[in-house]
Scaffold this motif. Structure first.
Motif, PDB file in Angstrom:
ATOM      1  N   ASP A 235       0.819  -1.207   0.000  1.00 26.97           N
ATOM      2  CA  ASP A 235       0.000   0.000   0.000  1.00 26.97           C
ATOM      3  C   ASP A 235       0.856   1.262   0.000  1.00 26.97           C
ATOM      4  OD1 ASP A 235      -2.308   1.476   0.057  1.00 26.97           O
ATOM      5  OD2 ASP A 235      -2.797   1.069   2.151  1.00 26.97           O
ATOM      6  N   ASP A 236       0.618   2.155  -0.976  1.00 27.13           N
ATOM      7  CA  ASP A 236       1.242   3.481  -0.971  1.00 27.13           C
ATOM      8  C   ASP A 236       0.180   4.464  -0.498  1.00 27.13           C
ATOM      9  OD1 ASP A 236       1.966   6.175  -1.914  1.00 27.13           O
ATOM     10  OD2 ASP A 236       3.632   5.174  -2.916  1.00 27.13           O
ATOM     11  N   LEU A 237       0.424   5.142   0.606  1.00 22.65           N
ATOM     12  CA  LEU A 237      -0.597   5.980   1.252  1.00 22.65           C
ATOM     13  C   LEU A 237      -0.547   7.448   0.845  1.00 22.65           C
ATOM     14  CD1 LEU A 237      -0.150   4.537   4.860  1.00 22.65           C
ATOM     15  CD2 LEU A 237      -1.881   3.899   3.203  1.00 22.65           C
ATOM     16  N   THR A 238       0.460   7.854   0.053  1.00 19.29           N
ATOM     17  CA  THR A 238       0.655   9.285  -0.164  1.00 19.29           C
ATOM     18  C   THR A 238       0.723   9.718  -1.619  1.00 19.29           C
ATOM     19  OG1 THR A 238       3.065   9.112  -0.113  1.00 19.29           O
ATOM     20  CG2 THR A 238       1.940   9.466   2.001  1.00 19.29           C
ATOM     21  N   GLY A 239       1.219   8.869  -2.526  1.00 18.91           N
ATOM     22  CA  GLY A 239       1.552   9.329  -3.864  1.00 18.91           C
ATOM     23  C   GLY A 239       2.886  10.047  -3.850  1.00 18.91           C
ATOM     24  N   ASP A 240       3.278  10.619  -5.007  1.00 15.70           N
ATOM     25  CA  ASP A 240       4.559  11.324  -5.106  1.00 15.70           C
ATOM     26  C   ASP A 240       4.420  12.722  -4.510  1.00 15.70           C
ATOM     27  OD1 ASP A 240       5.475   9.114  -6.424  1.00 15.70           O
ATOM     28  OD2 ASP A 240       5.467  10.011  -8.414  1.00 15.70           O
ATOM     29  N   MET A 241       4.874  12.891  -3.285  1.00 19.19           N
ATOM     30  CA  MET A 241       4.732  14.174  -2.585  1.00 19.19           C
ATOM     31  C   MET A 241       5.649  15.250  -3.181  1.00 19.19           C
ATOM     32  SD  MET A 241       2.398  13.716  -0.247  1.00 19.19           S
ATOM     33  CE  MET A 241       2.545  14.947   1.051  1.00 19.19           C
ATOM     34  N   ALA A 242       6.762  14.843  -3.800  1.00 19.62           N
ATOM     35  CA  ALA A 242       7.734  15.814  -4.306  1.00 19.62           C
ATOM     36  C   ALA A 242       7.676  15.962  -5.826  1.00 19.62           C
ATOM     37  CB  ALA A 242       9.130  15.405  -3.876  1.00 19.62           C
ATOM     38  N   GLY A 243       6.570  15.569  -6.445  1.00 15.13           N
ATOM     39  CA  GLY A 243       6.476  15.640  -7.902  1.00 15.13           C
ATOM     40  C   GLY A 243       6.697  14.277  -8.531  1.00 15.13           C
ATOM     41  N   ASP A 244       6.389  14.176  -9.820  1.00 16.30           N
ATOM     42  CA  ASP A 244       6.420  12.895 -10.526  1.00 16.30           C
ATOM     43  C   ASP A 244       7.844  12.347 -10.616  1.00 16.30           C
ATOM     44  OD1 ASP A 244       5.947  10.724 -12.094  1.00 16.30           O
ATOM     45  OD2 ASP A 244       5.062  11.823 -13.769  1.00 16.30           O
ATOM     46  N   ASP A 245       8.060  11.168 -10.001  1.00 11.10           N
ATOM     47  CA  ASP A 245       9.378  10.544 -10.083  1.00 11.10           C
ATOM     48  C   ASP A 245       9.441   9.525 -11.224  1.00 11.10           C
ATOM     49  OD1 ASP A 245       7.875   8.425  -9.143  1.00 11.10           O
ATOM     50  OD2 ASP A 245       8.925   8.262  -7.213  1.00 11.10           O
ATOM     51  N   GLY A 246       8.321   9.372 -11.946  1.00 13.34           N
ATOM     52  CA  GLY A 246       8.292   8.465 -13.089  1.00 13.34           C
ATOM     53  C   GLY A 246       8.167   6.999 -12.726  1.00 13.34           C
ATOM     54  N   LEU A 247       8.103   6.687 -11.431  1.00 11.54           N
ATOM     55  CA  LEU A 247       8.029   5.299 -10.972  1.00 11.54           C
ATOM     56  C   LEU A 247       6.608   4.968 -10.521  1.00 11.54           C
ATOM     57  CD1 LEU A 247      11.278   5.245  -8.813  1.00 11.54           C
ATOM     58  CD2 LEU A 247      11.013   4.468 -11.186  1.00 11.54           C
ATOM     59  N   ASP A 248       6.243   3.699 -10.648  1.00 10.14           N
ATOM     60  CA  ASP A 248       4.925   3.264 -10.189  1.00 10.14           C
ATOM     61  C   ASP A 248       4.888   3.239  -8.664  1.00 10.14           C
ATOM     62  OD1 ASP A 248       3.857   2.867 -12.763  1.00 10.14           O
ATOM     63  OD2 ASP A 248       4.807   0.902 -12.903  1.00 10.14           O
ATOM     64  N   ASN A 249       3.795   3.752  -8.096  1.00  7.91           N
ATOM     65  CA  ASN A 249       3.638   3.740  -6.633  1.00  7.91           C
ATOM     66  C   ASN A 249       3.139   2.387  -6.144  1.00  7.91           C
ATOM     67  OD1 ASN A 249       3.129   6.638  -7.680  1.00  7.91           O
ATOM     68  ND2 ASN A 249       3.706   6.923  -5.550  1.00  7.91           N
ATOM     69  N   GLU A 250       2.318   1.731  -6.932  1.00  2.00           N
ATOM     70  CA  GLU A 250       1.858   0.379  -6.615  1.00  2.00           C
ATOM     71  C   GLU A 250       1.929  -0.462  -7.885  1.00  2.00           C
ATOM     72  OE1 GLU A 250      -1.345   1.471  -3.053  1.00  2.00           O
ATOM     73  OE2 GLU A 250      -1.949   0.064  -4.613  1.00  2.00           O
ATOM     74  N   VAL A 251       2.348  -1.708  -7.730  1.00  4.15           N
ATOM     75  CA  VAL A 251       2.421  -2.635  -8.868  1.00  4.15           C
ATOM     76  C   VAL A 251       1.799  -3.970  -8.453  1.00  4.15           C
ATOM     77  CG1 VAL A 251       3.910  -3.824 -10.527  1.00  4.15           C
ATOM     78  CG2 VAL A 251       4.586  -1.582  -9.652  1.00  4.15           C
ATOM     79  N   ILE A 252       0.939  -4.500  -9.308  1.00  6.95           N
ATOM     80  CA  ILE A 252       0.419  -5.858  -9.113  1.00  6.95           C
ATOM     81  C   ILE A 252       0.967  -6.717 -10.240  1.00  6.95           C
ATOM     82  CG2 ILE A 252      -1.631  -7.323  -9.025  1.00  6.95           C
ATOM     83  CD1 ILE A 252      -3.203  -4.940  -7.993  1.00  6.95           C
ATOM     84  N   THR A 253       1.558  -7.863  -9.883  1.00  3.83           N
ATOM     85  CA  THR A 253       2.090  -8.781 -10.895  1.00  3.83           C
ATOM     86  C   THR A 253       1.210 -10.015 -10.983  1.00  3.83           C
ATOM     87  OG1 THR A 253       3.557  -9.807  -9.261  1.00  3.83           O
ATOM     88  CG2 THR A 253       4.464  -8.001 -10.566  1.00  3.83           C
ATOM     89  N   LEU A 254       1.092 -10.533 -12.196  1.00  2.00           N
ATOM     90  CA  LEU A 254       0.257 -11.708 -12.471  1.00  2.00           C
ATOM     91  C   LEU A 254       1.067 -12.697 -13.294  1.00  2.00           C
ATOM     92  CD1 LEU A 254      -2.389 -13.350 -12.949  1.00  2.00           C
ATOM     93  CD2 LEU A 254      -2.952 -11.704 -14.745  1.00  2.00           C
ATOM     94  N   ASP A 255       1.171 -13.941 -12.796  1.00  2.00           N
ATOM     95  CA  ASP A 255       1.854 -15.018 -13.513  1.00  2.00           C
ATOM     96  C   ASP A 255       0.785 -16.018 -13.958  1.00  2.00           C
ATOM     97  OD1 ASP A 255       3.239 -17.272 -14.351  1.00  2.00           O
ATOM     98  OD2 ASP A 255       4.786 -17.102 -12.811  1.00  2.00           O
ATOM     99  N   PHE A 256       0.476 -16.016 -15.258  1.00  2.00           N
ATOM    100  CA  PHE A 256      -0.587 -16.874 -15.781  1.00  2.00           C
ATOM    101  C   PHE A 256      -0.302 -18.362 -15.554  1.00  2.00           C
ATOM    102  CE2 PHE A 256      -1.296 -13.022 -18.312  1.00  2.00           C
ATOM    103  CZ  PHE A 256      -2.653 -12.867 -18.155  1.00  2.00           C
ATOM    104  N   SER A 257       0.982 -18.735 -15.563  1.00  2.00           N
ATOM    105  CA  SER A 257       1.324 -20.155 -15.436  1.00  2.00           C
ATOM    106  C   SER A 257       0.995 -20.708 -14.056  1.00  2.00           C
ATOM    107  CB  SER A 257       2.814 -20.373 -15.736  1.00  2.00           C
ATOM    108  OG  SER A 257       3.617 -19.784 -14.723  1.00  2.00           O
ATOM    109  N   MET A 258       0.818 -19.825 -13.061  1.00  2.00           N
ATOM    110  CA  MET A 258       0.536 -20.274 -11.693  1.00  2.00           C
ATOM    111  C   MET A 258      -0.954 -20.202 -11.334  1.00  2.00           C
ATOM    112  SD  MET A 258       3.770 -18.550  -9.714  1.00  2.00           S
ATOM    113  CE  MET A 258       3.376 -19.256  -8.120  1.00  2.00           C
ATOM    114  N   LEU A 259      -1.750 -19.604 -12.213  1.00  2.00           N
ATOM    115  CA  LEU A 259      -3.182 -19.484 -11.920  1.00  2.00           C
ATOM    116  C   LEU A 259      -3.846 -20.856 -11.866  1.00  2.00           C
ATOM    117  CD1 LEU A 259      -4.544 -16.553 -14.122  1.00  2.00           C
ATOM    118  CD2 LEU A 259      -4.790 -16.753 -11.649  1.00  2.00           C
ATOM    119  N   LYS A 260      -4.760 -21.037 -10.929  1.00  2.00           N
ATOM    120  CA  LYS A 260      -5.514 -22.290 -10.875  1.00  2.00           C
ATOM    121  C   LYS A 260      -6.334 -22.428 -12.158  1.00  2.00           C
ATOM    122  CE  LYS A 260      -5.907 -22.548  -5.874  1.00  2.00           C
ATOM    123  NZ  LYS A 260      -6.749 -22.227  -4.714  1.00  2.00           N
ATOM    124  N   PRO A 261      -6.493 -23.669 -12.671  1.00  2.00           N
ATOM    125  CA  PRO A 261      -7.186 -23.873 -13.947  1.00  2.00           C
ATOM    126  C   PRO A 261      -8.622 -23.347 -13.968  1.00  2.00           C
ATOM    127  CG  PRO A 261      -6.121 -25.903 -13.212  1.00  2.00           C
ATOM    128  CD  PRO A 261      -5.971 -24.914 -12.105  1.00  2.00           C
TER     129      PRO A 261
END
Length: 204
Positions: A84-110
């Motif tokens: 959880d990122d609770l604030t966002g970029d307080m000092a301006g856009d740093d160009g980086l993602d504040n939150e990332v969700i990754t998904l691996d299709f090969s591990m998903l239940k059928p």
């Protein structure tokens, strides 16, 4: 080559060399709201808490699991949330993602047939008041972008002004193949559970 999708566009996840896409990331980058002081003096920054979440549904469109800031990993390990990122970029856009969700299709239940990504403004701050807020859905890892499938600029699109919830997109399985629907629709929901319910009713 990046496929920059239009809202509502659908694509197959088979790559140009014929191989299947295995790993997808959904990254959100946003800034804090600038509050101007009296007569323009003493401007302050107001932290913004946006929450990216992922909902898994089976072939009958029944919800099986939600991955969000309170549940950072799916039971099968296929979906992981960076935290959880609770604030966002307080000092301006740093160009980086504040939150990332990754998904691996090969591990998903059928039995999983739909993987939906949603975004909520935790404190109810209107998307239209945030100075910058962008979403990108891409192949790669949190530290490496290989190919971008969809991007949304939610701070500068009139479609999102006045809303605190949206459906980013849905990966869905058809005839054993994974495809992606770039939805990009704001909803009238206020809370995550409401947004997930809306996905199940309207976007699968």
């Amino acid at each position: 080559m990046a496929i920059n999708l239009q809202k509502g566009q659908r694509i197959s996840l088979e790559k140009s060399n014929g191989s299947k896409l295995q790993n997808v990331c959904v990254g959100i980058n946003w800034g804090a709201i600038e509050k101007k002081g009296l007569f323009g003096f003493g401007a302050t920054k107001e932290a913004v808490d946006l929450d990216a979440s992922c909902a898994l549904f089976d072939e009958t469109k029944k919800l099986t699991e939600v991955i969000y800031f309170g549940n950072l990993r799916s039971k099968d390990g296929s979906v992981k949330h960076s935290g959880d990122d609770l604030t966002g970029d307080m000092a301006g856009d740093d160009g980086l993602d504040n939150e990332v969700i990754t998904l691996d299709f090969s591990m998903l239940k059928p039995q999983i047939s739909y993987v939906a990504f949603v975004l909520n403004s935790f404190r109810g701050q209107d998307f239209g008041t945030i100075p910058f807020a962008s979403i990108r859905i891409y192949e790669g890892t949190p530290k490496r972008v290989n190919e971008i499938f969809a991007t949304y600029d939610i701070a500068h699109s009139k479609d999102f002004a006045g809303h605190v919830s949206m459906v980013m997109g849905v990966f869905y399985k058809k005839n054993g193949e994974w495809k992606f629907n770039a939805i990009g629709e704001a909803t009238r929901d206020k809370k995550l559970e409401e947004t997930v319910r809306t996905v199940g009713q309207n976007f699968l």
